[in-house]
Design an enzyme around this catalytic site. Structure first.
Site, mmCIF file in Angstrom:
data_model
loop_
_atom_site.group_PDB
_atom_site.id
_atom_site.type_symbol
_atom_site.label_atom_id
_atom_site.label_comp_id
_atom_site.label_asym_id
_atom_site.label_seq_id
_atom_site.Cartn_x
_atom_site.Cartn_y
_atom_site.Cartn_z
ATOM 1 N N ASP A 15 0.827 -1.217 0.000
ATOM 2 C CA ASP A 15 0.000 0.000 0.000
ATOM 3 C C ASP A 15 0.860 1.266 0.000
ATOM 4 O O ASP A 15 1.976 1.278 0.517
ATOM 5 C CB ASP A 15 -0.931 -0.013 1.227
ATOM 6 C CG ASP A 15 -2.108 0.932 1.051
ATOM 7 O OD1 ASP A 15 -2.392 1.346 -0.090
ATOM 8 O OD2 ASP A 15 -2.756 1.271 2.071
ATOM 9 N N ASN A 63 -10.653 -2.922 -5.859
ATOM 10 C CA ASN A 63 -9.833 -1.985 -6.641
ATOM 11 C C ASN A 63 -10.396 -1.733 -8.045
ATOM 12 O O ASN A 63 -9.994 -0.777 -8.717
ATOM 13 C CB ASN A 63 -8.371 -2.455 -6.732
ATOM 14 C CG ASN A 63 -7.594 -2.279 -5.437
ATOM 15 O OD1 ASN A 63 -6.686 -3.047 -5.124
ATOM 16 N ND2 ASN A 63 -7.932 -1.253 -4.662
#
Ligand code: IPE
Ligand code: IPE
Ligand code: MG
Length: 239
Positions: A15, A63
């Protein structure tokens, strides 16, 4: 890094690529490119340290909510790099798994993933579990469907946790150590079943800055933890 008490299964939520790029006035794609390069380095490093399983969250089912431009860039990045990189990993005896739903990935990526799994299936070294189009809840729902479609009612009634595990995308040991870069402290639907008793670690660095030294720092942190699994067993002999 001390040799004692190396976690068997390490999981990383990759991330912070976008914020890392933004900080230097670049677009998010640049962050993803640099993040992928760092990922390749960390995979080889973890394997050299005898980590048995390394799970990597590289694209969640959620996502797909991102812009078409970003999703296309990421899919292209996987498509262009995964086969060559997997060949390198295979030379080092790594076995590659993919976890996640096939739909709505494109046919080329689906084919590429199954070819990579097939090519590396006899390898006996570190297992690299790429979680691509992965969702933890989706994995559990998909396991339940497999069970309903393949077992008799009697077999279902006799299921226990160890047996249930076999219907997940891959039968993996529980996660010992879960790292999420970029300082966010949440799971974002990552390996919900397997993270049940994991130790969590949230370094502030964004993933493109997650160097081998940062990885060593993380393992040192793990070695300080005292795991009890609900009982009073002290696994960490240093404490
Ligand atoms: C991680 O970086 C990569 C993926 C989720 C594919 P992000 O893209 O989430 O970067 P931030 O969190 O927005 O900085
Ligand atoms: C989780 O990161 C998914 C991956 C790293 C692949 P996100 O950046 O998508 O998660 P949120 O939106 O911050 O929870
Ligand atoms: Mg993010």
């Amino acid at each position: 890094m001390e040799k004692i008490n190396i976690p068997n299964h390490v999981a990383i939520i990759v991330d912070g690529n976008g914020r890392w790029a933004k900080k230097q006035g670049k677009n998010r794609s640049y962050g993803h490119k640099k993040g992928f390069e760092r990922l390749e380095e960390i995979i080889k490093y973890a394997s050299s340290k005898n980590i048995k399983v390394l799970s990597l969250y590289v694209f969640s089912t959620e996502n797909f909510k991102r812009s078409k431009e970003e999703v296309d860039y990421l899919m292209n990045l996987f498509e262009k790099n995964l086969t060559k990189f997997s060949d390198e990993c295979s030379k080092e005896n790594m076995k590659i798994f993919f976890s996640g739903r096939k739909k709505p990935l494109n046919d080329k990526i689906i084919k590429m993933m199954s070819e990579i799994e097939e090519k590396t299936k006899e390898n006996t070294g570190t297992i690299i579990n790429f979680c691509l189009n992965y969702g933890g809840r989706a994995e559990i729902v998909d396991a339940v469907k497999k069970i309903a479609n393949n077992l008799t009612l009697e077999q279902i009634n006799n299921l226990d946790e160890n047996e249930f595990k076999k219907y997940l995308y891959h039968e993996l040991p529980d996660i010992d150590f879960m790292i999420r870069t970029s300082g966010e402290q949440r799971l974002s639907n990552f390996l919900l079943w397997q993270n049940s008793y994991a130790e969590f670690y949230f370094p502030e660095v964004q993933f493109p800055d997650f160097t081998k030294e940062e990885f060593d720092k993380a393992i040192l942190e793990y070695q300080k933890r005292n795991r009890r699994f609900g009982g009073i067993v002290y696994e960490n002999k240093n404490n």
